[in-house]
Each structure stands twice: as structure tokens, then as C-alpha cells.
Scaffold this motif. Sequence first.
Motif, PDB file in Angstrom:
ATOM      1  N   LEU A   1       0.852  -1.188   0.000  1.00 45.02           N
ATOM      2  CA  LEU A   1       0.000   0.000   0.000  1.00 45.02           C
ATOM      3  C   LEU A   1       0.881   1.229   0.000  1.00 45.02           C
ATOM      4  O   LEU A   1       1.941   1.250   0.636  1.00 45.02           O
ATOM      5  CB  LEU A   1      -0.916  -0.005   1.224  1.00 45.02           C
ATOM      6  CG  LEU A   1      -1.782   1.241   1.489  1.00 45.02           C
ATOM      7  CD1 LEU A   1      -3.128   0.836   2.087  1.00 45.02           C
ATOM      8  CD2 LEU A   1      -1.093   2.219   2.460  1.00 45.02           C
ATOM      9  N   ALA A   2       0.452   2.269  -0.713  1.00 44.74           N
ATOM     10  CA  ALA A   2       1.135   3.557  -0.665  1.00 44.74           C
ATOM     11  C   ALA A   2       0.077   4.631  -0.469  1.00 44.74           C
ATOM     12  O   ALA A   2      -1.126   4.343  -0.456  1.00 44.74           O
ATOM     13  CB  ALA A   2       1.936   3.800  -1.949  1.00 44.74           C
ATOM     14  N   ALA A   3       0.516   5.861  -0.287  1.00 46.73           N
ATOM     15  CA  ALA A   3      -0.435   6.942  -0.042  1.00 46.73           C
ATOM     16  C   ALA A   3      -0.005   8.186  -0.786  1.00 46.73           C
ATOM     17  O   ALA A   3       1.189   8.434  -1.002  1.00 46.73           O
ATOM     18  CB  ALA A   3      -0.541   7.236   1.453  1.00 46.73           C
ATOM     19  N   ILE A   4      -1.001   8.961  -1.202  1.00 47.08           N
ATOM     20  CA  ILE A   4      -0.743  10.254  -1.821  1.00 47.08           C
ATOM     21  C   ILE A   4      -0.394  11.244  -0.723  1.00 47.08           C
ATOM     22  O   ILE A   4      -1.080  11.326   0.297  1.00 47.08           O
ATOM     23  CB  ILE A   4      -1.963  10.726  -2.621  1.00 47.08           C
ATOM     24  CG1 ILE A   4      -2.122   9.850  -3.883  1.00 47.08           C
ATOM     25  CG2 ILE A   4      -1.850  12.181  -3.001  1.00 47.08           C
ATOM     26  CD1 ILE A   4      -3.341  10.173  -4.691  1.00 47.08           C
ATOM     27  N   GLY A   5       0.690  11.984  -0.931  1.00 37.49           N
ATOM     28  CA  GLY A   5       1.105  12.968   0.068  1.00 37.49           C
ATOM     29  C   GLY A   5       1.486  12.297   1.372  1.00 37.49           C
ATOM     30  O   GLY A   5       2.160  11.282   1.400  1.00 37.49           O
ATOM     31  N   ARG A   6       0.992  12.866   2.477  1.00 37.16           N
ATOM     32  CA  ARG A   6       1.333  12.341   3.793  1.00 37.16           C
ATOM     33  C   ARG A   6       0.117  11.794   4.526  1.00 37.16           C
ATOM     34  O   ARG A   6       0.030  11.846   5.752  1.00 37.16           O
ATOM     35  CB  ARG A   6       2.015  13.441   4.626  1.00 37.16           C
ATOM     36  CG  ARG A   6       3.330  13.896   4.035  1.00 37.16           C
ATOM     37  CD  ARG A   6       3.942  15.055   4.820  1.00 37.16           C
ATOM     38  NE  ARG A   6       5.178  15.505   4.211  1.00 37.16           N
ATOM     39  CZ  ARG A   6       6.391  15.085   4.583  1.00 37.16           C
ATOM     40  NH1 ARG A   6       6.506  14.219   5.561  1.00 37.16           N
ATOM     41  NH2 ARG A   6       7.478  15.540   3.988  1.00 37.16           N
ATOM     42  N   ASN A   7      -0.839  11.278   3.776  1.00 41.93           N
ATOM     43  CA  ASN A   7      -2.030  10.743   4.418  1.00 41.93           C
ATOM     44  C   ASN A   7      -1.723   9.557   5.323  1.00 41.93           C
ATOM     45  O   ASN A   7      -2.351   9.373   6.343  1.00 41.93           O
ATOM     46  CB  ASN A   7      -3.058  10.338   3.356  1.00 41.93           C
ATOM     47  CG  ASN A   7      -3.815  11.533   2.832  1.00 41.93           C
ATOM     48  OD1 ASN A   7      -4.545  12.180   3.570  1.00 41.93           O
ATOM     49  ND2 ASN A   7      -3.632  11.854   1.562  1.00 41.93           N
TER      50      ASN A   7
END
Length: 681
Positions: free
Chosen positions: A431-437
Motif C-alpha cells: 500500500l502507498a499513499a498520496i502525500g502524507r495521508n
Amino acid sequence: MRTRAALLVALVVVVSFPTIATMRRTFAPNGAVAGQMAQPSRLAYPYTVQEPTTIDAGAFSWFFEPMTATAHRAWSEGTIPLWNPYAGLGMPLAANAQSAVASPLQLPVLIHPEQRTWNAVILLRLAVGALGCLVLLRLLGAPATAATGAALLYGLAPTFTRWAPQVSMNVEALAPWLLAAILLLARRPGALPFAAVAGLTAAAGYGGQPEALVCLAYLATAWAAWCWWRDGRTRRTLLNLAGAGLCGALLAAPQLLLLAEYVLHATDSHAGGLGATRLAFSDLDSIVRRDGLQGELLGWPLALIALLGAITAWRSRIGGTSFLLAAAGIWALRSLDTPIAAAFEIVPGVADSNVPRYGQFILALAAALLAAAALTRVPRPLLAVPVVIAIVVGQVWLLHPPRQFAIPVDASRPLPSLAAARVTLTPGGRLAAIGRNVRPQLASALGIADPRAEDALYPRRYARLVALRGGGARFGFLGALDPQTATLDLVDATGVRLLAASPGSSPPAGFTPAPTRPDDLALFANAEAYPRGFTPAAVVFVASEDAAAAALRGNERLRERSVVERPTAAMRAARGSATADVVATGWDRERLRVHADGDALLIVSSQWFPGWRARIDGAPAEMRPANLAMRAVVVPDGEHDLEFVYEPGSFRAGLALGALGLAVIGARALLSRRRRSTVVP
């Protein structure tokens, strides 16, 4: 007297931080939801969110807290936390040192990583530092009341309270204790002082902050030489001091050798800039006041009383004052922005360290000795301690208003979307996230694999791959993932099956929405994610890491064209293709079930790093770097079990050296006992 002093110090620490000590508030600045979100939010939490006035010194809530939770999970599962399989493509954990996976002062929170436990550990470290200063001052000849007052001024100086959550406090809190043990060993060589010096040296080595450790190592070595010179200069004393220090280094060898190996194969996230940290002359008031993260350094009370001691009590100064003032002067020469500071670039370790920050305890120790001298001249010494307590508590309350710490939030309780992701992600998926979510360290703490990373050190090959294929990002491509860069082939190649974004976000191209709650993070599924192991359509064979970096500068998808370094003959001859299912991933091993049609070159998107070994059906298999940071193996035709095992030789060597250190300490104790038993009454 010692018990009363310890109780007094503990009481003052509690009174200084009443809301922390009663567990109603926390040092964690969770106005940003305890590290899960970058922005203040009520997202999926019933707590009142606030913007705390305490500063996130050293990224406590989003870095140290989750990293400790990750180490706890490894220990609780019966594994030494040498490797973190959840961050990046896998990264060293113990070797980064700041994880402090074996620090004695961090043991309670490693056992139970919860913010209230962190509160107790942080307050404990402040008390340990103050008590160590008290013991040192008494050994140096300071009267009990003067030593108590100066120790409180030292232990609750802003340089410690402002940075109390920092992992460096594991080292700084032990500094006065180590100096006291060295002094005692120099005066009365014996088995117990010998073991104390060795044990404290090792405890500092496991403390978690290499820069503070470098400063302490130089200070302790010089202090030992000074004590030896001052107390008779006998060969026996010299051998005891040198032997105890060496035994301490041997005991810490499992940590130190891992760190040394990692440094050789890592990239510094500060780009080597910490060694150039300087204080401008216009910042000299930082000794008592400094804006921004650091806050006051010594604070007005300690600085003023130390100045009075220098003026009025110099002739009756406490022993060791001149030495520590000289050490503080060296700290100043290295820390001030002058041409002299450049001369320290030849000193190993110091040239790469932020000495202005991590050597501040040296300045505070020198000030404490001067303050003790000033307090000895107070007409009524018994009145001095209550006055100092009032001053210290008042200073702490002014810097850290009790009601303005953050409200406790369980940082280990995942948002519903992350809890669902942890369950639904198949082995090998990330899993990855956009920005610092979602911060990468938090994903690791929750047991969610995330190809991004956030650390002080990164595997060099990983950093180079990200720099080449991460859309212009450095190291962990944390800020690079947005709706556009989320479509990079690197995201697909590292197996990102789920992408987290702010609530209400639209899916990037190629992603489809996954079910989530309206007040929760948005999740998007990625159908283009590579499996953990894949066979590329074409392979470029190169001879070196630099050649691999040059070959990866194109835009081809890694599934279409991958790069393998120093290929074996079997790799060059492989013409088949393979599919792989991840059977299990663990802290120090990874198992895949592979089906190969003919001899096939399989590339696995797990980190290439020294210490990893490949086995096919239990037999050793040759492995080579692929795409800079991945692994390449040849799998023969048919069904096979492929296993990767992490067995770093540096750790095994460290364990052997640690055992040697224990043996020397034991032999020293037996020899001392035998000598006592042969003394004729």
C-alpha cells in the motif's frame, strides 16, 4: 540520603509535568492524529483535535513511536528486529540505530508501545539524567544541597525538556552516569566499577542516536584520561579504564557492527549536511533562548546561576569544572560558524555530526558544575533547594504549559480503511499513499507493506532507483506521490495494490475506488501492480551498479526491460518464464512458490542488501542485484520453493564480540574476588 534525593527528583519531574505524569495528556503532538495524518483532522476519531504547543521534536509521533511499535511486533513474535520487511523494499531496522531496538531505557515501551508508556519512559529519562548529575557532583565533592539544586537545574534544562521525546535522550541521560562510573573506577579500581563503566558504555551504544554517542565517546575518553592523570597515573588504573571502555564497545558490537555495515551501503537523508551545522554569532543568545524547534538551551536559571558561580566561586569550584569547561569550549569551537570549525572535519565521526544539537549536554554539564559552586555559597543551603525547585518548575511550566499538551490517542489503532487494507492485502502486496495521508513508518507499525520509506538512512540502491524512477523524488518518494506520479511504473513495479488518499479524492488514472467509509481515507485499487516476483520480457546484463543506473534511465516498464548486474552463466542462458506466489513474509525471511516453464530468470521486488541469502528447495542459490534494488535468481523448470533468509555476518560477528566482552568482565570479577580471598587478615 540517596533514596531521599531520588524521591525528590522524581517528585519534581512529576510536578513539572503534571498532566503527563497523570496520563491525561501526552508528549505526542497528535493534533495531527498521532502521526496518521499530516493535517489536523477528526478523521474516524471521536477525540477533540487541537494544535498542541509542544513541538514535535525529532518527529516523535510519526517516526519514533511507530518505529518502536514495529520493533515491538518483531520482538513479540520471537524475532530479533534486524530487518523491517514493511518499509521500502525492505530495510535494516536495528542497523539504523535510531530504532533503539535494544536500549535499556526504552525497554518498557518496547514491551508495551503505547503513548502512556512513552510518557513514563520520557519522564524516567529526565529523572535518570538529573540523578546521574547528582551522583557525579557528589563524587566530585559538591555538598549534598548544592549538588541536588544543580542536578535539578541540569536535568530539567530546556535542552532536555524541549527534546525529551527524542531518542537521543537514551544516550544523554546516561552521560553523567558514565562520567561518574569512570571517576569511581579511576579512584578505586575494582570489579564493580569496571562492570559499571562497561555496562553504561554498552547501554549508550544501544541508545539509538549515533551523533550523541559520538560526542559522548570523545567526552568519556578524554574524561578517563583526565581522571587517570589526576589520580596517580598508575598502569593498573590505565588498564582498568581502557579495558572497561573496550568491554563496553564489545558488548555493543552487535549494534555497532550492524550500523557500520549499513553506513557503507546507505545514503544519508541529510545529504551529509549535518556535519556542516553551525551557530552564527548572532545566535549566541541560543545558550539561553532560541526561537524555533530548539527553544531555550540552558535556560535563564541554569545560565544565570552558572555565571554567578564563575564570578563568585571560581576559587572554590567543584573538581572537574575546568575539564568540562574546556570540553564546552571545544563544543563551542566546533559549533560556532568560524573558520576554526572546519578544522574538526578531520575528526572521525564529529565531521559528520550535528554537534551543536547533540553535544549540548556537554555545555549543560559544565554549567551544572558552576551552578553547584554558586549554590555552595548560599548562606542557608537548606533554603536553596526549595528555591531551585520553584524556579525549575516555573521554567518548565512557562515552556510547556500543562494544559497545552496533546490529548492521548492510541497511535497503534489503525483507521478503519487501514485495518481493512491490512486484512485484504494479499501476501506480497503493498500500500502507498498520496502525500502524507499515511506515513511510511506508521504503515510498518501496522504491518502494512509500503514501498515508500522514511528514515535517516536509506539503502543506497533503493535511493538510486527512486531518484531515477520516482518522478524526481529523493529517497522515499514521499512527496512525489500525487494523482499524476501515482501512475509511475515504479509504483506498479513495487507491487502497490492499494493507494490511500484524502477523503473525497478522485482516483488517479488506472486506479478504481475501493469501498471505504465516507469519513475515512479513500482507497483505490491498482490492477496494474506487479506480483512480488516476475519474469521480464527482456533483460540487460551489466557489470556494475553504475552501469545498471545508466541502463535504467529509460522509460521502459521494468516488466518489459529489467537490468541485472554481474549475471551468472545460468542467468544469461535462461529463456523460460516463471510465475510466483508469495507464501509468507517474515521479519528475516520470505517464501515464494514458483512455477517455471523452462529455466527462468525471476526478479523479486525485495531489497538487495548484504546478508540476504537465496535457497531453492532448501539448496543455496545464486542471487544478483536487479534494477539496482531488487533481486534476481534463476529458477529451474517446474514447481519450486524459493526462500530468502536474512543472516547478516556483521550481527553474528557482533554476538561473538559481545560474548567476548562478557567473558572479560566475568574474568575480571573472578580475578578481583580471588585477590580479595588471598589477602591475609
